[in-house]
Motif scaffolding. Structure first.
Motif, mmCIF file in Angstrom:
data_model
loop_
_atom_site.group_PDB
_atom_site.id
_atom_site.type_symbol
_atom_site.label_atom_id
_atom_site.label_comp_id
_atom_site.label_asym_id
_atom_site.label_seq_id
_atom_site.Cartn_x
_atom_site.Cartn_y
_atom_site.Cartn_z
ATOM 1 N N UNK A 195 0.823 -1.214 0.000
ATOM 2 C CA UNK A 195 0.000 0.000 0.000
ATOM 3 C C UNK A 195 0.854 1.261 0.000
ATOM 4 N N UNK A 196 1.929 1.262 0.773
ATOM 5 C CA UNK A 196 2.837 2.410 0.807
ATOM 6 C C UNK A 196 3.533 2.560 -0.539
ATOM 7 N N UNK A 197 3.981 1.452 -1.111
ATOM 8 C CA UNK A 197 4.655 1.489 -2.410
ATOM 9 C C UNK A 197 3.721 2.057 -3.482
ATOM 10 N N UNK A 198 2.488 1.575 -3.532
ATOM 11 C CA UNK A 198 1.511 2.052 -4.515
ATOM 12 C C UNK A 198 1.243 3.546 -4.320
ATOM 13 N N UNK A 199 1.123 3.977 -3.069
ATOM 14 C CA UNK A 199 0.906 5.392 -2.773
ATOM 15 C C UNK A 199 2.062 6.243 -3.290
ATOM 16 N N UNK A 200 3.281 5.758 -3.086
ATOM 17 C CA UNK A 200 4.461 6.505 -3.538
ATOM 18 C C UNK A 200 4.525 6.563 -5.064
ATOM 19 N N UNK A 201 4.120 5.479 -5.738
ATOM 20 C CA UNK A 201 4.105 5.489 -7.205
ATOM 21 C C UNK A 201 3.120 6.533 -7.723
ATOM 22 N N UNK A 202 1.979 6.651 -7.074
ATOM 23 C CA UNK A 202 0.991 7.671 -7.470
ATOM 24 C C UNK A 202 1.560 9.074 -7.246
ATOM 25 N N UNK A 203 2.244 9.283 -6.113
ATOM 26 C CA UNK A 203 2.825 10.597 -5.816
ATOM 27 C C UNK A 203 3.918 10.974 -6.810
ATOM 28 N N UNK A 204 4.560 9.968 -7.398
ATOM 29 C CA UNK A 204 5.608 10.225 -8.397
ATOM 30 C C UNK A 204 5.013 10.680 -9.725
ATOM 31 N N UNK A 205 3.692 10.548 -9.861
ATOM 32 C CA UNK A 205 3.053 10.993 -11.086
ATOM 33 C C UNK A 205 2.886 9.921 -12.141
#
Length: 130
Positions: free
Chosen positions: A99-109
């Protein structure tokens, strides 16, 4: 498909063996495609620092070792005290929160299709977080 790789120690001791996963050709191709999609936004947003060597174009375990050696020898040349602690992070990706990894991928654009594809792959065929 899985093979067994020997750790150091007696060959007769079954505790000295661990499974080795082999990636299929289609998985390797998909990995390269996804890496290409992920790399651009990550590089543009400067998500990874210059000290990151893994999964970074033009860098490797060898460049990491050279950078480490260069830093340590520089400090020794300056007669500074140097202590080194080695950590075994071999299981780091077995414990990372998806979940954290997916969230970070979204924040990266990353585009939503790519994020959802990666999320689906991480969750596996049964839809459960690994």
């Amino acid at each position: 498909m899985s093979l067994w790789s020997s750790k150091k120690g007696k060959k007769e001791d079954s505790g000295n063996y661990r499974p080795v996963s082999l990636t299929s050709i289609p998985e390797k191709v998909m990995e390269q495609i996804i890496l290409g999609v992920i790399s651009k936004p990550v590089e543009e947003k400067k998500v990874m620092g210059s000290g990151q060597h893994g999964f970074t174009k033009g860098k490797s375990c060898l460049t990491n070792l050279i950078a480490f050696y260069d830093g340590m020898t520089g400090w020794v040349d300056e007669e500074r005290a140097v202590d080194v602690v080695y950590l075994d992070l071999s299981k780091a990706f077995d414990t990372i929160s998806h979940n954290i990894l997916i969230s970070k991928l979204r924040k990266c654009g990353l585009d939503e299709w790519t994020v959802r594809w990666i999320e689906s792959w991480l969750n596996g065929p049964d839809g459960c977080d690994k």
